[in-house]
Enzyme design. Structure first.
Site, PDB file in Angstrom:
ATOM      1  N   HIS A 125       0.824  -1.224   0.000  1.00 30.86           N
ATOM      2  CA  HIS A 125       0.000   0.000   0.000  1.00 30.86           C
ATOM      3  C   HIS A 125       0.846   1.257   0.000  1.00 30.86           C
ATOM      4  CE1 HIS A 125      -3.551  -2.503   1.744  1.00 30.86           C
ATOM      5  NE2 HIS A 125      -3.392  -2.674   0.456  1.00 30.86           N
ATOM      6  N   CYS A 133       2.659  15.631  -5.362  1.00 32.43           N
ATOM      7  CA  CYS A 133       1.592  16.502  -5.891  1.00 32.43           C
ATOM      8  C   CYS A 133       0.943  15.815  -7.089  1.00 32.43           C
ATOM      9  CB  CYS A 133       2.200  17.842  -6.327  1.00 32.43           C
ATOM     10  SG  CYS A 133       1.023  18.876  -7.234  1.00 32.43           S
TER      11      CYS A 133
HETATM   12  N1  APR Z   1      -1.213  -7.689  18.025  1.00 34.53           N
HETATM   13  C1  APR Z   1      -1.818  -8.513  17.133  1.00 34.53           C
HETATM   14  N2  APR Z   1      -2.940  -8.176  16.446  1.00 34.53           N
HETATM   15  C2  APR Z   1      -3.463  -6.960  16.703  1.00 34.53           C
HETATM   16  C3  APR Z   1      -2.905  -6.045  17.631  1.00 34.53           C
HETATM   17  C4  APR Z   1      -1.726  -6.462  18.306  1.00 34.53           C
HETATM   18  N3  APR Z   1      -1.105  -5.667  19.207  1.00 34.53           N
HETATM   19  N4  APR Z   1      -3.678  -4.931  17.665  1.00 34.53           N
HETATM   20  C5  APR Z   1      -4.672  -5.125  16.771  1.00 34.53           C
HETATM   21  N5  APR Z   1      -4.554  -6.335  16.210  1.00 34.53           N
HETATM   22  C6  APR Z   1      -5.383  -6.939  15.153  1.00 34.53           C
HETATM   23  C7  APR Z   1      -6.825  -6.490  15.154  1.00 34.53           C
HETATM   24  O1  APR Z   1      -7.592  -7.383  15.936  1.00 34.53           O
HETATM   25  C8  APR Z   1      -7.201  -6.581  13.677  1.00 34.53           C
HETATM   26  O2  APR Z   1      -7.727  -7.870  13.364  1.00 34.53           O
HETATM   27  O3  APR Z   1      -4.845  -6.488  13.928  1.00 34.53           O
HETATM   28  C9  APR Z   1      -5.873  -6.410  12.948  1.00 34.53           C
HETATM   29  C10 APR Z   1      -5.759  -5.065  12.249  1.00 34.53           C
HETATM   30  O4  APR Z   1      -6.709  -5.060  11.212  1.00 34.53           O
HETATM   31  P1  APR Z   1      -6.944  -3.694  10.390  1.00 34.53           P
HETATM   32  O5  APR Z   1      -7.020  -2.553  11.327  1.00 34.53           O
HETATM   33  O6  APR Z   1      -8.094  -3.960   9.448  1.00 34.53           O
HETATM   34  O7  APR Z   1      -5.611  -3.489   9.563  1.00 34.53           O
HETATM   35  P2  APR Z   1      -5.204  -4.148   8.176  1.00 34.53           P
HETATM   36  O8  APR Z   1      -5.651  -5.557   8.088  1.00 34.53           O
HETATM   37  O9  APR Z   1      -3.770  -3.861   8.006  1.00 34.53           O
HETATM   38  O10 APR Z   1      -6.038  -3.256   7.111  1.00 34.53           O
HETATM   39  C11 APR Z   1      -5.738  -3.455   5.746  1.00 34.53           C
HETATM   40  O11 APR Z   1      -7.149  -1.575   5.205  1.00 34.53           O
HETATM   41  O12 APR Z   1      -7.876   0.598   5.531  1.00 34.53           O
HETATM   42  C12 APR Z   1      -7.042  -0.200   4.780  1.00 34.53           C
HETATM   43  O13 APR Z   1      -5.111   0.501   3.672  1.00 34.53           O
HETATM   44  C13 APR Z   1      -5.596   0.203   4.946  1.00 34.53           C
HETATM   45  O14 APR Z   1      -3.634  -1.216   4.892  1.00 34.53           O
HETATM   46  C14 APR Z   1      -4.918  -1.059   5.478  1.00 34.53           C
HETATM   47  C15 APR Z   1      -5.871  -2.147   5.024  1.00 34.53           C
HETATM   48 ZN    ZN Z   2       2.416  20.616  -7.794  1.00 30.82          ZN
END
Ligand code: APR
Ligand code: ZN
Length: 261
Positions: A125, A133
């Site tokens: 990502h 820009c």
């Molecule tokens: N240790 C392990 N797991 C954790 C911890 C931790 N300390 N804290 C949170 N989590 C888990 C949460 O339970 C959740 O299932 O990590 C996961 C994070 O999920 P998301 O917040 O959805 O993140 P991600 O999967 O990276 O999202 C993918 O979505 O919005 C877009 O571009 C953005 O790259 C991102 C993509």
């Molecule tokens: Zn510019």
């Protein structure tokens, strides 16, 4: 088996799989950076519980009103700027160094895996440390743009005065960097272990990467604080916080290796 015994047993099984891997791939999400102080997107206290993901970071909404994104970025910037790799990032870098992981494929844009010493890193990502820009292509470091947000919203391009300064990260509705995607899928096709850490596995096409390894019958290990849709396909699911679990996993992998003479 009570909770703690079950987690210890899962961690031991995960360590045995990682110890046997020579071309493992770690696929990470926001959860691996949570213990560096960076808010996750989903799960409890996730960013998308407070702000609409589409209005915040879809390319369509951004082009109409870039201020909405930059207002939220201003809120999150102090934690982002202060973030450092946590023991989970460092453990993944060590597992690469010690020959168990071939690479880390991450959805995160915080650059913390690189700072932790991971050598082969695929950022699906993009990376939020640089800003470009959209009107003239000029690039500048993120911190310089963040600094002028107080008096300039949306921030204006220094070169052309344009209003569409955008971090070099993939917004909803944008395609992922082709080179990163093909490298990630090649790694998934060649890996002998897929280790998913800290991702809700709800965003595509990124989540096709671990899916590709699972389709090949490669063992899947999930280390996550909450259930994910791929838990059913996993050899092992270790529930908990990656900043504590990954160093423990590394310790078990090291202690399982025959003594080097
Ligand atoms: N240790 C392990 N797991 C954790 C911890 C931790 N300390 N804290 C949170 N989590 C888990 C949460 O339970 C959740 O299932 O990590 C996961 C994070 O999920 P998301 O917040 O959805 O993140 P991600 O999967 O990276 O999202 C993918 O979505 O919005 C877009 O571009 C953005 O790259 C991102 C993509
Ligand atoms: Zn510019």
């Amino acid at each position: 088996m009570v909770g703690a015994d079950r987690e210890r047993e899962a961690l031991a099984r995960a360590a045995a799989l990682v110890a046997g891997a020579r071309r493992g791939v770690a696929f990470t999400g926001a959860g691996v950076s949570a213990e560096s102080g960076i808010q996750t997107f989903r799960g409890k206290d996730g960013l998308w519980r407070q702000h609409d993901p589409y209005r915040t970071s879809s390319i369509e909404a951004f082009l109409q009103d870039p201020s909405y994104y930059w207002r939220i970025s201003a809120e999150r910037w102090p934690a982002y700027a202060a973030s450092r790799p946590n023991p989970g990032h460092l453990a993944l870098a060590a597992l690469e160094e010690e020959g168990h992981l071939a690479a880390v494929v991450t959805q995160n844009t915080d650059g913390l895996h690189r700072q932790a010493g991971t050598k082969r890193l695929v950022e699906l990502h993009g990376n939020g440390r640089r800003v470009r820009c959209l009107d003239c292509g000029a690039a500048e470091p993120r911190e310089e743009v963040q600094r002028r947000l107080e008096r300039e919203l949306p921030p204006r391009c220094r070169a052309c005065g344009g209003r569409h300064l955008k971090p070099a990260v993939v917004f909803f509705g944008e395609s992922l960097p082709a080179a990163a995607m093909s490298e990630a899928f090649q790694l998934a096709r060649e890996c002998d272990l897929m280790l998913v850490v800290g991702s809700s596995l709800q965003v595509y096409p990124a989540a096709h990467v671990p899916g590709t390894a699972v389709e090949r019958g490669v063992p899947l290990v999930v280390v996550n604080d909450e259930p994910t849709p791929m838990d059913v396909a996993a050899e092992v699911v270790v529930r908990g916080r990656s900043g504590e679990l990954l160093p423990e996993l590394l310790r078990l992998v090291r202690s399982s290796r025959p003594e080097r003479h």
